[in-house]
Design a protein around this motif. Structure first.
Motif, PDB file in Angstrom:
ATOM      1  N   LEU A 242       0.823  -1.202   0.000  1.00 17.23           N
ATOM      2  CA  LEU A 242       0.000   0.000   0.000  1.00 17.23           C
ATOM      3  C   LEU A 242       0.858   1.254   0.000  1.00 17.23           C
ATOM      4  CD1 LEU A 242      -2.868  -1.108   2.347  1.00 17.23           C
ATOM      5  CD2 LEU A 242      -2.965  -0.699  -0.093  1.00 17.23           C
ATOM      6  N   GLY A 243       1.985   1.182   0.712  1.00 20.67           N
ATOM      7  CA  GLY A 243       2.877   2.334   0.784  1.00 20.67           C
ATOM      8  C   GLY A 243       3.470   2.660  -0.581  1.00 20.67           C
ATOM      9  N   ALA A 244       3.838   1.602  -1.296  1.00 20.61           N
ATOM     10  CA  ALA A 244       4.400   1.823  -2.628  1.00 20.61           C
ATOM     11  C   ALA A 244       3.356   2.453  -3.542  1.00 20.61           C
ATOM     12  CB  ALA A 244       4.874   0.486  -3.204  1.00 20.61           C
ATOM     13  N   PHE A 245       2.130   1.966  -3.386  1.00 20.76           N
ATOM     14  CA  PHE A 245       1.010   2.513  -4.143  1.00 20.76           C
ATOM     15  C   PHE A 245       0.875   4.011  -3.868  1.00 20.76           C
ATOM     16  CE2 PHE A 245      -3.627   2.128  -5.228  1.00 20.76           C
ATOM     17  CZ  PHE A 245      -3.408   1.674  -6.511  1.00 20.76           C
ATOM     18  N   ALA A 246       0.924   4.371  -2.582  1.00 21.22           N
ATOM     19  CA  ALA A 246       0.772   5.769  -2.190  1.00 21.22           C
ATOM     20  C   ALA A 246       1.935   6.600  -2.720  1.00 21.22           C
ATOM     21  CB  ALA A 246       0.684   5.884  -0.677  1.00 21.22           C
ATOM     22  N   SER A 247       3.133   6.008  -2.716  1.00 23.32           N
ATOM     23  CA  SER A 247       4.293   6.738  -3.233  1.00 23.32           C
ATOM     24  C   SER A 247       4.096   7.070  -4.704  1.00 23.32           C
ATOM     25  CB  SER A 247       5.564   5.901  -3.073  1.00 23.32           C
ATOM     26  OG  SER A 247       5.843   5.737  -1.720  1.00 23.32           O
ATOM     27  N   ALA A 248       3.484   6.111  -5.411  1.00 21.62           N
ATOM     28  CA  ALA A 248       3.235   6.352  -6.825  1.00 21.62           C
ATOM     29  C   ALA A 248       2.307   7.548  -7.007  1.00 21.62           C
ATOM     30  CB  ALA A 248       2.623   5.104  -7.453  1.00 21.62           C
ATOM     31  N   PHE A 249       1.268   7.605  -6.164  1.00 11.36           N
ATOM     32  CA  PHE A 249       0.363   8.747  -6.224  1.00 11.36           C
ATOM     33  C   PHE A 249       1.117  10.042  -5.975  1.00 11.36           C
ATOM     34  CE2 PHE A 249      -3.136   5.785  -5.872  1.00 11.36           C
ATOM     35  CZ  PHE A 249      -4.133   6.428  -6.586  1.00 11.36           C
ATOM     36  N   LEU A 250       1.975   9.982  -4.964  1.00 13.29           N
ATOM     37  CA  LEU A 250       2.719  11.175  -4.599  1.00 13.29           C
ATOM     38  C   LEU A 250       3.586  11.637  -5.772  1.00 13.29           C
ATOM     39  CD1 LEU A 250       3.118  12.829  -1.956  1.00 13.29           C
ATOM     40  CD2 LEU A 250       5.231  11.571  -1.667  1.00 13.29           C
ATOM     41  N   LEU A 251       4.244  10.659  -6.390  1.00 15.80           N
ATOM     42  CA  LEU A 251       5.129  10.984  -7.494  1.00 15.80           C
ATOM     43  C   LEU A 251       4.337  11.583  -8.658  1.00 15.80           C
ATOM     44  CD1 LEU A 251       8.091  10.727  -7.606  1.00 15.80           C
ATOM     45  CD2 LEU A 251       7.883   8.501  -8.673  1.00 15.80           C
ATOM     46  N   TYR A 252       3.169  10.990  -8.888  1.00 15.65           N
ATOM     47  CA  TYR A 252       2.287  11.515  -9.921  1.00 15.65           C
ATOM     48  C   TYR A 252       1.914  12.969  -9.600  1.00 15.65           C
ATOM     49  CZ  TYR A 252       0.066   9.204 -13.869  1.00 15.65           C
ATOM     50  OH  TYR A 252      -0.222   8.745 -15.114  1.00 15.65           O
ATOM     51  N   GLY A 253       1.600  13.185  -8.344  1.00 16.41           N
ATOM     52  CA  GLY A 253       1.247  14.536  -7.911  1.00 16.41           C
ATOM     53  C   GLY A 253       2.379  15.510  -8.152  1.00 16.41           C
ATOM     54  N   ILE A 254       3.607  15.057  -7.870  1.00 18.77           N
ATOM     55  CA  ILE A 254       4.764  15.920  -8.076  1.00 18.77           C
ATOM     56  C   ILE A 254       4.901  16.259  -9.566  1.00 18.77           C
ATOM     57  CG2 ILE A 254       7.288  16.014  -7.963  1.00 18.77           C
ATOM     58  CD1 ILE A 254       7.074  14.286  -5.427  1.00 18.77           C
ATOM     59  N   ALA A 255       4.695  15.211 -10.397  1.00 22.32           N
ATOM     60  CA  ALA A 255       4.801  15.433 -11.841  1.00 22.32           C
ATOM     61  C   ALA A 255       3.756  16.439 -12.320  1.00 22.32           C
ATOM     62  CB  ALA A 255       4.624  14.101 -12.569  1.00 22.32           C
ATOM     63  N   PHE A 256       2.541  16.293 -11.818  1.00 23.88           N
ATOM     64  CA  PHE A 256       1.474  17.220 -12.204  1.00 23.88           C
ATOM     65  C   PHE A 256       1.798  18.634 -11.740  1.00 23.88           C
ATOM     66  CE2 PHE A 256      -2.636  14.970 -13.427  1.00 23.88           C
ATOM     67  CZ  PHE A 256      -1.951  13.905 -14.002  1.00 23.88           C
ATOM     68  N   THR A 257       2.333  18.718 -10.525  1.00 21.93           N
ATOM     69  CA  THR A 257       2.696  20.032 -10.023  1.00 21.93           C
ATOM     70  C   THR A 257       3.729  20.675 -10.931  1.00 21.93           C
ATOM     71  OG1 THR A 257       2.406  19.137  -7.819  1.00 21.93           O
ATOM     72  CG2 THR A 257       3.433  21.293  -7.973  1.00 21.93           C
ATOM     73  N   TYR A 258       4.700  19.869 -11.321  1.00 21.82           N
ATOM     74  CA  TYR A 258       5.724  20.388 -12.220  1.00 21.82           C
ATOM     75  C   TYR A 258       5.093  20.848 -13.528  1.00 21.82           C
ATOM     76  CZ  TYR A 258      10.007  20.694 -14.909  1.00 21.82           C
ATOM     77  OH  TYR A 258      11.025  21.146 -15.685  1.00 21.82           O
ATOM     78  N   GLY A 259       4.135  20.035 -14.002  1.00 18.57           N
ATOM     79  CA  GLY A 259       3.451  20.409 -15.236  1.00 18.57           C
ATOM     80  C   GLY A 259       2.708  21.726 -15.108  1.00 18.57           C
ATOM     81  N   ALA A 260       2.099  21.927 -13.937  1.00 14.13           N
ATOM     82  CA  ALA A 260       1.276  23.117 -13.771  1.00 14.13           C
ATOM     83  C   ALA A 260       2.103  24.360 -13.491  1.00 14.13           C
ATOM     84  CB  ALA A 260       0.273  22.902 -12.637  1.00 14.13           C
ATOM     85  N   THR A 261       3.225  24.195 -12.798  1.00  9.36           N
ATOM     86  CA  THR A 261       3.949  25.369 -12.344  1.00  9.36           C
ATOM     87  C   THR A 261       5.334  25.494 -12.942  1.00  9.36           C
ATOM     88  OG1 THR A 261       4.914  24.197 -10.490  1.00  9.36           O
ATOM     89  CG2 THR A 261       2.772  25.230 -10.132  1.00  9.36           C
ATOM     90  N   GLY A 262       5.830  24.432 -13.538  1.00 10.84           N
ATOM     91  CA  GLY A 262       7.142  24.512 -14.151  1.00 10.84           C
ATOM     92  C   GLY A 262       8.280  24.384 -13.175  1.00 10.84           C
ATOM     93  N   SER A 263       8.001  23.964 -11.958  1.00  8.39           N
ATOM     94  CA  SER A 263       9.094  23.808 -11.001  1.00  8.39           C
ATOM     95  C   SER A 263       8.698  22.783  -9.956  1.00  8.39           C
ATOM     96  CB  SER A 263       9.411  25.142 -10.332  1.00  8.39           C
ATOM     97  OG  SER A 263      10.342  24.924  -9.304  1.00  8.39           O
ATOM     98  N   THR A 264       9.695  22.213  -9.317  1.00  5.55           N
ATOM     99  CA  THR A 264       9.397  21.379  -8.172  1.00  5.55           C
ATOM    100  C   THR A 264       9.866  22.045  -6.896  1.00  5.55           C
ATOM    101  OG1 THR A 264      11.472  20.193  -8.438  1.00  5.55           O
ATOM    102  CG2 THR A 264       9.523  19.222  -9.462  1.00  5.55           C
TER     103      THR A 264
END
Lengths: 565, 534
Positions: A242-264
């Motif tokens: 489950l933790g790995a699953f959640a990490s994937a979500f988190l990583l996806y979220g980071i990618a989307f954030t980068y997409g939306a704002t251009g930075s991490t």
């Protein structure tokens, strides 16, 4: 081409080593410990006790060096100030002798002693940085703008170091009872705490992810460490999947954030978002959602809590203490930093989501706890409802809100380590005796322990004159201050519901009569575990009666987070 | 030495019992005598200090706070350690410090099963600190902390030393009260954040009860006031207990050990009513006015419901518990009128109920000790077998049903009278209706109490107890513990002015901010003195 490259060297960020000291102590210490123990499997019997005793004075020196090293721009300047006074040397010698004696009387193992020493040194380092750095120069970045060492990070780093110390004290007796001796558990815990410190200070989503993974992977293994209990293996596996699953979500979220704002980078994100250049924020909304799933899993917020009861029930009890204190605190630190620093300009967008999470978590945590019959499961649900309470503080999204979150995290760390510490001691070989019936008549067998457990439980219920009350009070205070009365009402009502659960445990201890074959026969408590529970108890009651110092510390820590943005 | 009273006295009187408890923790459990001595000594010290205050108190200025202690406490939440004593809190403070030593005396040879005098007495001392602190606190958070501190010792007293169903009763007691206080705390916080200075319009951000009473809810919109009052209404109403929230009380009383019942009836219930007159009404008079008809309604329902409940009980202790619901209904009716006449009556009713019902629970405890049952059906003939006990029961029953000349009368009669003419802005017709219902309640009270007396004290002794050697008359230790109760019941019955004159100025003071005043209580008190020659 090559020549051109040579002409413009890549600019390397300046690294302020002093600011990284707590992190370095924990991670380097973990490596040293594992190397030492893999070279020297077993020390000669006549050397080991002396070596363990020596850990005491060494720790004192380590703490002094750490505080001195971290505390000033010029390394060792602080040390030089202290030196020269005869009184200082006498005092230091006295403290060292005392520390040695204390270690000797605690009958603690070598690995645990080293871990406690490392934890204390890391704690001293945070203290040193705090004293010297924070008040004068405000927040500063240790590695470029990737890793911040501000009051907020230091406060949570201190919490992590403290929980390492207390859990190591609990682990010592536990591992010996379960015949699981070995340095692995300690090494993993130190690494995990190092990951936690990365999370508390990370100014960049990628760094946060690194921290979370370091923290989590170590804890997955710790949960599965009890190799003769299938429940423990199951817990580890469940937590991992489950933790790995959640990490994937988190990583996806980071990618989307980068997409939306251009930075991490959180500061860049903040600047970009508050400039109002983002017109269509659908991507950003998706990023909020995905990030919340990831963090929600780490802090065990409903509906991402499903793993908690099983893992808490199955994992070795001291590990649960670590998960409930350190992992949760680090998760909240990262959550707060991301949302309060990075996304503060869009507070109206993410606040309803946090509010919904908080309400759901509070209700699930308190209502589901009622129907449990296993104390570890009960406390698992109670830790869920505490997460809900802390989320109420996050939801306020104000100075008072962060203040209350910081206070709650500190208070809860000690409460929960104390509670699970008591369970560690009384649950008997193999963690078998953790049902409510097993606690029957505990007040007769172990009056002092039962009394302390009662105080921990009442503190979790939020009874005045304990740290738990002040923590809950500050959260409610923040919610009412921001005029979210409905959330405050939900929180208070669910607090009453969960009081029922704590009282059930208390009643079992004082009223129930034990069966003949109780697993817990009232054997002597390991001294180290007793010390850990005692410290937790003193903090719980002490900050309950006089919360001023801790509260001041928490409110000192905050402006960094908001001010930096 | 009055400097001592002014500077430190209130802190000392609050924490003397706690200090005693800490001292007792150091004494080993086996040494029961020492525990009994220390606990009695601590409570006697508190009583002595209380009497000193009673002597030193400035009666001509009973309306304002005296001996104020104002120290910083938890600065981060703006909560200060403020304590003070005025005519409203003095009678209740005295009631607490007076009842406790007698309970400790009674405990001398009545430590309930399963023993462990040490923990039992320590809990009672902590309880005493909580009660005294609640009556003295002048800061909302401090008040709340003491209000909650009371909860835990009582919970453990019921849970560990209680009867058969103690687990259920103790949980119910704790959860009901916690539920109420959770919403009450929210109300306090809302007051903190919303209160404004009436002249400058600035936010006050204070928990200081003196200030909040002075501004009396200025600057808070009416709808918020109503909600905040609602939160406090729940918190205090559960504690009183007011009709729909009363169900914890019979269970708690029935299961609690004798000492627990006595303290619960004598003092703990008063924390709720005290909260109404000290906090809810002065701080939110406008909301109080809007809520008053409802409070009155619940109060009279409580009066009738409690009385009917009494008639249906088969257990003596449970019957007395239900009579508490009815009596506290009279107190709440007096408060709901929002007149100084009614509130004075309410304070008198609190003290009187504390003495009389406390005494009734003592008797119930002694009956249980002798007969090993409290089932009314099985009892009987007490006047033959233990005549003095029977007579004391008769005396308390008379006092409880409100016989003129005993203390109970001055709690009920003026409260009913006050309902005839409630404060301006409160529907008169409604309260006149309440008045009639409450008057019917007194008749019912006479009914159930006399029936209780008839069934337990009169007639022949039942066969099973006819030659029981355990049934003896009042013992010496019981005399010592009870005589002061009986004396005060008579004293306040013939000289009610002793209390009315202290409370009246404080009540007037707390009401005069916005509410129209009625004629004072002096008239009633003087009439009583003339009639009974007190």
């Amino acid at each position: 081409m090559l020549a051109q490259l040579d002409a413009t060297p890549v600019e390397t960020p300046e690294i302020v080593w002093a600011g990284l000291l707590p992190l370095l102590i924990l991670s380097a210490g973990a490596l040293l410990l594992v190397m030492l123990r893999s070279v020297v499997k077993r020390l000669p019997a006549d050397v080991e006790p002396h070596l363990i005793t020596a850990i005491g004075p060494i720790t004192v020196l380590g703490m002094w060096f750490a505080a001195g090293l971290a505390g000033t721009d010029v390394p060792l300047a602080g040390l030089r100030d202290d030196m020269g006074e005869p009184a200082f040397y006498i005092g230091l010698a006295l403290v060292m002798v005392l520390a040695g004696t204390l270690v000797r009387t605690m009958e603690i193992g070598l690995d645990a002693a080293i871990t406690v020493g490392l934890g204390l040194s890391a704690f001293a380092a945070t203290w040193g940085i705090w004293d010297d750095r924070w008040q004068v120069t405000g927040p500063f970045n240790a590695i470029g703008d990737q890793f911040a060492v501000d009051g907020f990070a230091l406060l949570f780093a201190g919490v992590l170091a403290a929980s390492v110390v207390l859990v190591a004290l609990l682990l010592d007796g536990y591992l010996r009872r379960e015949s699981l001796d070995g340095p692995e558990m300690y090494v993993l815990m130190l690494l995990s705490a190092a990951g936690g410190i990365v999370m508390t200070g990370a100014n960049d989503l990628i760094v946060i992810f690194l921290g979370i993974e370091t923290l989590s992977i170590a804890v997955y293994v710790m949960a599965a460490m009890h190799n003769r209990r299938t429940e423990s293996q199951e817990a580890g596996l469940k937590y991992f999947v489950l933790g790995a699953f959640a990490s994937a979500f988190l990583l996806y979220g980071i990618a989307f954030t980068y997409g939306a704002t251009g930075s991490t980078n959180l500061v860049d994100i903040q600047i970009f978002l508050s400039s109002g250049q983002l017109v269509d924020n659908g991507l950003l909304m998706a990023a909020f959602g995905l990030l919340l799933v990831g963090f929600g899993f780490k802090i065990a917020a409903a509906p991402f809590h499903a793993w908690t009861p099983d893992v808490y029930q199955g994992a070795p009890t001291p590990v649960v203490a670590f998960m409930a204190s350190a992992v949760k605190a680090a998760g909240f630190a990262a959550l707060l930093r991301v949302f309060m620093l990075g996304f503060f300009s869009h507070v109206d967008d993410w606040r309803p989501a946090i509010g919904a999470l908080a309400v759901l978590t509070l209700i699930v945590g308190s209502v589901m706890a009622i129907v449990q019959s296993d104390v570890k499961r009960m406390l698992a649900y109670s830790s869920i409802s505490h997460a809900g309470f802390i989320l109420v503080g996050v939801h306020a999204a104000s100075l008072a809100g962060i203040n209350s979150v910081a206070f709650y995290a500190v208070a809860y760390t000690f409460l929960v380590i104390g509670s699970f510490g008591v369970l560690t001691v009384v649950s008997g070989v193999g963690d078998r005796a953790t049902s409510l019936d097993d606690l029957n008549g505990m007040a007769k067998r172990r009056p002092v322990l039962a009394f302390m457990f009662t105080v921990f439980l009442l503190a979790q219920a939020g009874v005045p004159l304990t740290a738990g009350f002040v923590a809950k009070f500050e959260v409610i205070n923040a919610a009412v201050d921001s005029e979210f009365y409905w959330l405050a009402i939900v929180a208070m009502l669910t607090a009453v519901v969960s009081a029922f659960l704590y009282l059930r445990i208390v009643l079992s201890m004082y009223l129930g009569t034990a069966d003949g074959d109780a697993a817990d026969l009232g054997d002597p408590i390991p001294k180290a575990a007793g010390l850990a529970i005692g410290i937790a108890f003193a903090v719980t009651v002490g900050f309950g009666i006089l919360p001023g110092p801790l509260s001041d510390l928490a409110s000192d820590a905050l402006p960094a987070l908001i001010g930096a943005g | 030495m009055p400097e001592f009273l002014t500077d430190w006295g209130l802190l000392v009187i609050t924490f003397v019992p706690l200090a005693g408890a800490l001292l007792m923790m150091l004494i080993p459990q086996e040494n029961e005598e020492a525990h009994k001595q220390v606990s009695l000594l601590a409570s006697l010290l508190a009583l002595a200090l209380g009497i000193w205050y009673l002597i030193d108190f400035n009666y001509s200025d009973a309306g304002s706070l005296q001996y104020v202690v104002d120290e910083s406490w938890i600065e981060v939440i703006n909560s200060r350690l403020i304590m003070g004593l005025d005519g409203m809190s003095l009678p209740l403070l005295m009631l607490s410090v007076f009842v406790m030593p007698l309970v400790f005396i009674y405990s001398w040879d009545h430590i309930p099963h399963p023993g462990n005098a040490k923990s039992f007495l320590i809990l009672m001392l902590i309880l005493e600190t909580g009660m005294i602190g609640t009556f003295l606190a002048q800061d909302l958070i401090l008040f709340f902390v003491f209000f909650e501190v009371v909860l835990l010792p009582m919970f453990f007293m019921i849970a560990v030393w209680g009867g058969e169903d103690r687990r259920y009763a103790s949980l119910k007691f704790f959860l009901y009260t916690l539920f109420g206080s959770a919403l009450m705390l929210l109300g306090f916080l809302a007051l903190f954040f919303l209160s404004k200075d009436p002249t400058t319009g600035e936010l006050l951000r204070t928990f200081d009860m003196r200030v909040l009473s002075d501004v009396a809810g200025a600057g808070i919109v009416r709808s918020s006031q109503l909600l905040i009052f609602g939160g406090m209404f729940l918190g205090f109403g559960v504690k009183v207990p007011l009709f729909p929230f009363h169900t914890w009380l019979p269970d708690a009383h029935t299961q609690a050990p004798t000492q627990g019942s006595v303290i619960l009836a004598a003092v703990l219930l008063k924390l709720g009513t005290y909260g109404f007159i000290r906090i809810a009404i002065p701080m939110l008079p406008e909301a109080a006015e809007a809520w008053a008809p409802w409070i009155g309604l619940f109060a009279v329902i409580g009066i009738i419901y409690g009385a009917l409940g009494c008639l249906a009980q088969t257990d003596m202790k449970r019957l007395i518990a239900f009579s508490s619901v009815a009596h506290m209904g009279f107190v709440m009716l007096g408060i709901a009128t929002l007149t100084d006449f009614g509130i004075n009556a309410a304070i008198f009713g609190m003290v009187a109920h504390g003495l009389i019902t406390g005494m009734l629970f003592f008797i119930a405890g002694s009956v249980k000790e002798r007969y090993h049952t409290l089932e009314i059906k099985r009892l009987g003939g007490m006047l033959l077998q233990a005549p003095k006990l029977g007579w004391i029961l008769g005396f308390c029953v008379m006092a409880s049903l409100g016989l003129p000349g005993l203390a109970g009368f001055w709690g009920e009669f003026p409260a009913i009278l006050a309902a005839y003419q409630p404060a301006n802005g409160i529907p008169e017709e409604t309260f006149r209706g309440y008045m009639v219902i409450a008057a019917v309640g007194t008749v019912l009270a006479a009914g159930y109490l006399l029936w209780l007396l008839q069934r337990t004290a009169m007639g022949e002794a039942p066969e099973e107890f006819a030659n029981d050697p355990e049934i003896v008359d009042v013992k010496r230790i019981e005399w010592i513990a009870w005589a002061p109760f009986l004396f005060l019941i008579v004293l306040f019955g013939v000289a009610p002015g002793l209390i009315f004159e202290i409370t009246d100025p404080a009540v007037v003071e707390s009401l005069d901010n916005c509410l129209q005043l009625e004629g004072g209580c002096e008239g009633v008190a003087a009439a009583a003195q003339a009639t009974f020659g007190g």
